[in-house]
Design a protein around this motif. Structure first.
Motif, PDB file in Angstrom:
ATOM      1  N   VAL A  18       0.877  -1.170   0.000  1.00 29.35           N
ATOM      2  CA  VAL A  18       0.000   0.000   0.000  1.00 29.35           C
ATOM      3  C   VAL A  18       0.909   1.213   0.000  1.00 29.35           C
ATOM      4  O   VAL A  18       1.675   1.422   0.942  1.00 29.35           O
ATOM      5  N   VAL A  24      -2.962   0.371  -4.000  1.00 31.30           N
ATOM      6  CA  VAL A  24      -2.624  -1.007  -3.649  1.00 31.30           C
ATOM      7  C   VAL A  24      -1.919  -1.626  -4.852  1.00 31.30           C
ATOM      8  O   VAL A  24      -2.459  -1.651  -5.951  1.00 31.30           O
ATOM      9  N   ILE A  48      -5.250  -4.860   4.395  1.00 33.74           N
ATOM     10  CA  ILE A  48      -5.172  -3.774   3.415  1.00 33.74           C
ATOM     11  C   ILE A  48      -6.055  -2.610   3.866  1.00 33.74           C
ATOM     12  O   ILE A  48      -5.647  -1.448   3.806  1.00 33.74           O
TER      13      ILE A  48
END
Length: 72
Positions: A18, A24, A48
């Motif tokens: 990230v 991402v 995430i």
């Protein structure tokens, strides 16, 4: 599921990054199937999401940079 940028290369492992801007990025070996990568990103979705929350909070509290312009 998160949208991600896929980078394929001659590597042996999958890496999920990230970035500071909140993007991402998934780095994966050439031979790994896209469905497997989607499943992996889905499985890592909680991690995430937490990283994205941290980055978004950092962006929200960051002071805007002041730029001095000099004209001669």
């Amino acid at each position: 599921m998160h949208n991600y940028t896929l980078k394929r290369s001659k590597r042996k492992t999958i890496s999920i990054t990230v970035s500071d801007s909140g993007a991402v990025i998934v780095s994966a070996p050439l031979q790994i199937d896209k469905d497997y990568l989607d499943q992996t990103v889905l499985k890592k979705s909680p991690c995430i999401s937490s990283k994205l929350e941290i980055i978004n909070a950092r962006i929200a509290t960051a002071k805007p940079k002041q730029v001095a312009l000099w004209f001669f």
